[in-house]
Motif scaffolding. Structure first.
Motif, short mmCIF file in Angstrom:
data_model
loop_
_atom_site.label_atom_id
_atom_site.label_comp_id
_atom_site.label_asym_id
_atom_site.label_seq_id
_atom_site.Cartn_x
_atom_site.Cartn_y
_atom_site.Cartn_z
N GLU A 884 0.84 -1.19 0.00
CA GLU A 884 0.00 0.00 0.00
C GLU A 884 0.88 1.24 0.00
O GLU A 884 2.10 1.19 0.24
CB GLU A 884 -0.93 -0.01 1.20
CG GLU A 884 -0.22 0.01 2.55
CD GLU A 884 -1.19 -0.08 3.71
OE1 GLU A 884 -1.75 0.96 4.06
OE2 GLU A 884 -1.37 -1.19 4.26
N THR A 899 0.96 0.75 -4.62
CA THR A 899 -0.20 0.97 -5.49
C THR A 899 -0.06 2.26 -6.27
O THR A 899 -0.24 2.29 -7.50
CB THR A 899 -1.48 1.01 -4.63
OG1 THR A 899 -1.64 -0.25 -3.97
CG2 THR A 899 -2.70 1.27 -5.49
N PHE A 929 -6.22 0.99 -0.97
CA PHE A 929 -5.89 1.87 -2.09
C PHE A 929 -6.65 3.18 -1.95
O PHE A 929 -7.66 3.27 -1.24
CB PHE A 929 -6.22 1.21 -3.43
CG PHE A 929 -7.67 0.88 -3.60
CD1 PHE A 929 -8.56 1.79 -4.15
CD2 PHE A 929 -8.15 -0.37 -3.23
CE1 PHE A 929 -9.89 1.48 -4.32
CE2 PHE A 929 -9.49 -0.68 -3.39
CZ PHE A 929 -10.37 0.25 -3.94
#
Length: 984
Positions: A884, A899, A929
């Motif tokens: 992440e 991401t 996300f």
């Protein structure tokens, strides 16, 4: 294709001055002029690089946690699983290397493969347990059986208080055990009934997981027939030798033609005796002395001596002329628990003149003692009740009719048969349970069933692929997620392709159910089910235990629960259906769905022009099937990496092939459909040597070999890093994989240009590598910091051998409607690559030339100029997004992407659509996300199928997926997923 205007990120980027300085000053990141101008106009791509120029040197270890959504219980276990499915590395050296490389945004030592040599060499510990001879609990249990995939043989767990034994470790074993909380870290011994991809496909991943468990890691005892050495030698190419140092084999060596009827005893302690009886196939006709089907061979009542005399003659005739080949041997394992001594009777001891005291103990231990008051010796039998024989379990694997001939005649098993005469009965050992791993095509034969009847009253458990389990998912958690996704959006998430029961009944291999077996009424035969137990201790519980068998799940029940949990999902499903079927060419505006006070706002797609390559596209052109979307090791929701490029009538291509890929194919297309898909494979491309990207390869290749055995065909082309060839060459000594290998280096853009030039000039192709070394990559070219990465030691590249293979690949691609397959180096580990697939141009009905689509797959990588260059103008960029956004430091240390970084690569390259995959197993169902940046992006799930015709609507589905997982977008809090293991 016209370059689209930049869509700016809303975040502020105060580091832009540092970024420009970095781009101009660093020789590593100095791009060619077009790429430089692209980077300067699209400032988001390398922002992460400059943002770390001011950070302190002590970057957090990859497994550490900071910020929100963190797991408080993980701090004590951050080393667990560090080797799982990837190369090992000392945590402190990784941190230092990451810090030293932070100015360019990647871990240079890891990219060069040097991090694994830092620090002391890990000495994996072999578990030594203090055994408990009493063993209050003991049972055998079935793991991973069923026909929903039929891709592997099931495993059998033999459980004791202080010891655990596993028989066979096929693909998917880790996933199954993770789901049902069976701790494989407790396993002491692994036994293989055969050495092949079917029985051992899950062994590499299991060994790596154990090696990364705890502070020191663990090793495990591995046992198998003599050809086990070929598997061990092959795995050495990517598994630490310390993880396999306790692998031992038994039986005659390969090439031997001597018949053997010996009983090998790998384990004999106070807890259990495990013996191995080898079965070798017979390739000649049965001798005249005893013919198959005769009364002497099949009648279980024949005397032991007479039978043995005839069988020895038969064995001599049937095996002497045929040397043993790798993969020939199968094993029957005999597990014998020690006898239970009779209860001590103090009244009998007193009557014989014994006083209570130490002599009582001696008698219970089996020693005779002198009477205290009488002039006699007191023996254990005088004061103990009769002993009770210990339970006996057989695990039988008879894979072919040729092995069945041997099984029916082998002398080592005669003590375990039951005979009618009292004299012979005293010589027999009573078997309590026989677990049959043999396939239904063998167990349904008269010969096999007559052999089964020799055991008399015994519990037979049929654990081969049986009819009863045809539509019962083995992995229930992932089946539940797949069903919910299918309900929400069947266009992108097709329903699983299980066979229908009526169709299956027509197949001869499964035409009989267990209750149709021709066995005496005293024999009980049942079909194995997952987690079925047969209790051995305590003796009072001897027998079957079905209480642990998971409940059967059904699609209607899953949907009913879903609607009850999220009532808004009904409207969302209807809206998606209208969106895809009624308005799938819409590119502008945004849509809002409001139901039950829940607002779902779809992203605006106004800025996205439809690429020319999608003009007039049909649903039969190309489909991307995400078979596995997790990283590191399989979890119950996500399998490891594999991408199936379905070209329909023109075949298919597989990009990466992690463990369990075959099972995923069968879940997506059904057993028959997966077989067709495997037969239609044109090429398999592997990105790098880490195990989560290639350990399913042998199983796929072996199945293709078997499916095409009677059909003229060419060996399959496997394109991969040269370290993969080391593994495949070693493995093929065990099992023919019917493949030909092509190094990724020969498929780079520069190498292909040199090949084309050489082909036109009719030369031998030696320029291929020379050109590649000089001009193949700006990032890894001579004089650049990453040059050593490009020239890592390995097998020498044979350009002359590559030339005909490139010709073959060119022909294969042309037949598949493709213009090119181009590999490009990326930053992850030594010899890591991404790939470009470019379709050939086509002409529509009016004669207009339409450019072909372009698919780019990143492999595992940090963002880098090579990836941006390769992705320029891509129709679809499939990019890893392991971490992440808040874990950039961990991403740098492990040479992965976050991401946001993945999205920025796609934006910078002008990709039309971005699919994010390879998520850390920290995110069990859906990754974390920021949807503000998802205007052209989608999150991948296992079994997700993206047709080219549906690409325009792909980003609009994401908000609805977030609704489906609205309570589950958190890091996994269970003990089954460890942060360090998931972060690799």
């Amino acid at each position: 294709m016209v370059e689209r205007p930049l869509v700016q990120n809303k975040r502020k980027m105060p580091q832009m001055s540092s970024l420009r300085l970095l781009l101009f000053s660093s020789p590593l990141l100095t791009p060619k002029p077009p790429l430089l101008s692209l980077c300067l106009r699209r400032p988001l791509l390398f922002a992460a690089y400059s943002s770390y120029s001011r950070k302190p040197k002590n970057i957090e270890r990859p497994g550490s946690l900071s910020g929100g959504r963190r797991r408080s219980s993980s701090s004590s276990k951050t080393d667990k699983g560090k080797l799982a499915m990837e190369e090992s590395s000392n945590s402190s050296s990784v941190n230092t290397a990451a810090a030293e490389s932070s100015t360019v945004g990647f871990n240079k030592r890891r990219a060069e493969g040097k991090d694994k040599f830092d620090g002391p060499k890990k000495n994996l510990q072999l578990k030594v347990r203090k055994l408990n001879p009493v063993n209050t609990i003991s049972y055998v249990q079935i793991l991973g059986t069923g026909m929903d995939t039929q891709d592997t043989t099931p495993s059998v767990l033999l459980f004791f208080d202080k010891q655990r034994f596993i028989f066979n470790a096929g693909e998917g074993l880790q996933r199954f055990c993770t789901e049902h909380k069976i701790k494989l870290s407790k396993i002491d011994h692994i036994f293989l009934s055969r050495v092949c991809s079917e029985t051992a496909g899950g062994l590499p991943g299991l060994l790596l997981t154990l090696a990364g468990t705890g502070e020191e890691g663990m090793s495990v005892n591995i046992w198998g027939p003599s050809d086990l050495k070929y598997l061990v030698n092959a795995m050495k190419s990517f598994i630490p030798n310390a993880a396999m140092v306790h692998a031992r084999s038994f039986g005659p060596s390969v090439g031997s033609s001597e018949a053997t009827d010996d009983l090998f005893v790998p384990i004999d302690d106070e807890v259990v005796k495990i013996s191995a009886v080898l079965l070798r196939p017979r390739y000649s006709k049965v001798s005249k002395t005893t013919k198959e089907g005769s009364s002497e061979l099949d009648d279980p009542l024949v005397g032991v001596n007479h039978l043995a005399e005839n069988l020895s003659v038969q064995r001599m005739h049937s095996t002497a002329e045929f040397p043993l080949k790798p993969g020939d041997l199968a094993v029957v394992y005999i597990c014998e628990l020690p006898e239970i001594k009779g209860k001590f009777d103090p009244k009998k001891a007193a009557a014989l003149g014994l006083r209570p005291g130490p002599k009582y103990r001696e008698l219970q231990l089996g020693n005779s003692v002198q009477s205290d008051h009488q002039d006699i010796m007191v023996h254990p039998s005088d004061v103990l009740d009769p002993s009770v024989p210990g339970p006996i379990v057989l695990v039988v694997d008879c894979p072919t009719p040729s092995h069945l001939q041997e099984l029916s005649s082998i002398h080592s098993l005669t003590p375990f048969y039951t005979y009618p005469s009292e004299q012979s009965k005293e010589m027999c050992k009573k078997v309590d349970c026989v677990i049959h791993l043999s396939p239904a095509s063998i167990t349904c034969t008269t010969e096999y069933q007559q052999w089964m009847s020799r055991f008399g009253e015994v519990q037979h458990v049929m654990a081969g692929h049986q009819l009863k389990n045809v539509e019962i998912p083995i992995l229930k958690s992932s089946a539940r997620i797949a069903t919910r996704l299918n309900y929400l959006c069947p266009q992108f998430f097709p329903s699983p392709g299980f066979w229908s029961l009526p169709r299956l009944k027509s197949l001869p291999s499964v035409s009989k159910a267990p209750n149709e077996f021709s066995l005496p009424s005293s024999c009980e035969v049942i079909t194995a089910e997952n987690l079925l137990k047969f209790h051995l201790r305590p003796l009072a519980q001897l027998g079957l235990d079905r209480t642990g068998i998971p409940e059967i799940i059904s699609r209607p029940k899953i949907i009913e629960d879903l609607i009850s949990e999220i009532p808004e999902i009904v409207g969302a499903s209807e809206h998606i259906t209208q969106l895809l079927h009624g308005n799938n060419n819409t590119n502008g505006g945004s849509t809002t769905l409001q139901a039950n006070n829940v607002v779902i706002k779809e992203p605006s797609l106004q800025e996205t022009a439809l690429p020319c390559c999608l003009e007039g596209i049909t649903r039969e052109d190309m489909e991307i099937v995400l078979l596995g979307t997790g990283s590191s090791q399989p979890s119950k929701y996500r399998n490891v990496t594999s991408i199936f490029i379905n070209l329909f009538t023109k075949g298919s291509i597989l990009l990466d092939c992690g463990e369990g890929t075959l099972g995923q194919l069968k879940r997506r297309f059904g057993i028959e459909g997966a077989d067709e898909a495997v037969k239609g494979l044109r090429c398999i491309w592997i990105s790098h040597i880490h195990a989560d990207h290639h350990t399913g390869l042998a199983r796929i290749l072996a199945l293709r070999r078997d499916l095409l055995k009677e059909t003229p065909h060419e060996p399959l082309v496997v394109v991969g890093p040269r370290q993969l060839k080391t593994f495949l060459d070693a493995y093929q000594k065990l099992e023919d994989l019917d493949m030909q290998f092509l190094d990724c280096r020969h498929t780079t853009e520069a190498s292909l240009k040199a090949f084309e030039s050489s082909e036109n000039k009719d030369v031998n192709g030696s320029a291929c590598v020379q050109n590649d070394q000089k001009t193949g990559s700006d990032l890894f070219a001579k004089g650049r910091p990453m040059e050593s990465y490009w020239k890592r030691p390995g097998s020498p590249v044979d350009a002359s051998a590559a030339f005909p293979l490139l010709t073959t690949l060119k022909k294969i691609l042309r037949e598949a409607g493709l213009e090119a397959l181009i590999s490009f180096p990326v930053i992850h580990c030594p010899q890591a690559y991404g790939v470009v697939l470019k379709a050939a141009d086509r002409t529509n009905s009016t004669g207009k030339k339409i450019p072909g689509w372009k698919i780019v797959y990143s492999g595992d990588t940090r963002p880098c100029p090579e990836l941006v260059k390769a992705s320029r103008g891509a129709t679809v960029l499939i990019h890893e997004a392991t971490f992440e956004d808040g874990m950039v430091q961990e991403a740098i240390a492990r040479n992965h992407s976050t991401t946001q970084e993945a999205i920025e690569v796609g934006d910078s390259a002008g990709a039309y659509r971005i699919i994010l995959t390879h998520f850390s197993q920290r995110y069990p169902k859906i990754p974390v996300f920021d949807e503000a940046h998802m205007h052209k992006t989608s999150i991948a799930f296992d079994m997700m199928s993206v047709n080219l015709a549906d690409l325009p609507m792909l980003p609009r589905v994401l908000p609805y997926l977030k609704l489906l997982f609205r309570d589950e977008m958190i890091v996994d809090e269970s003990d089954d997923v460890d942060v360090a293991a998931a972060a690799i």
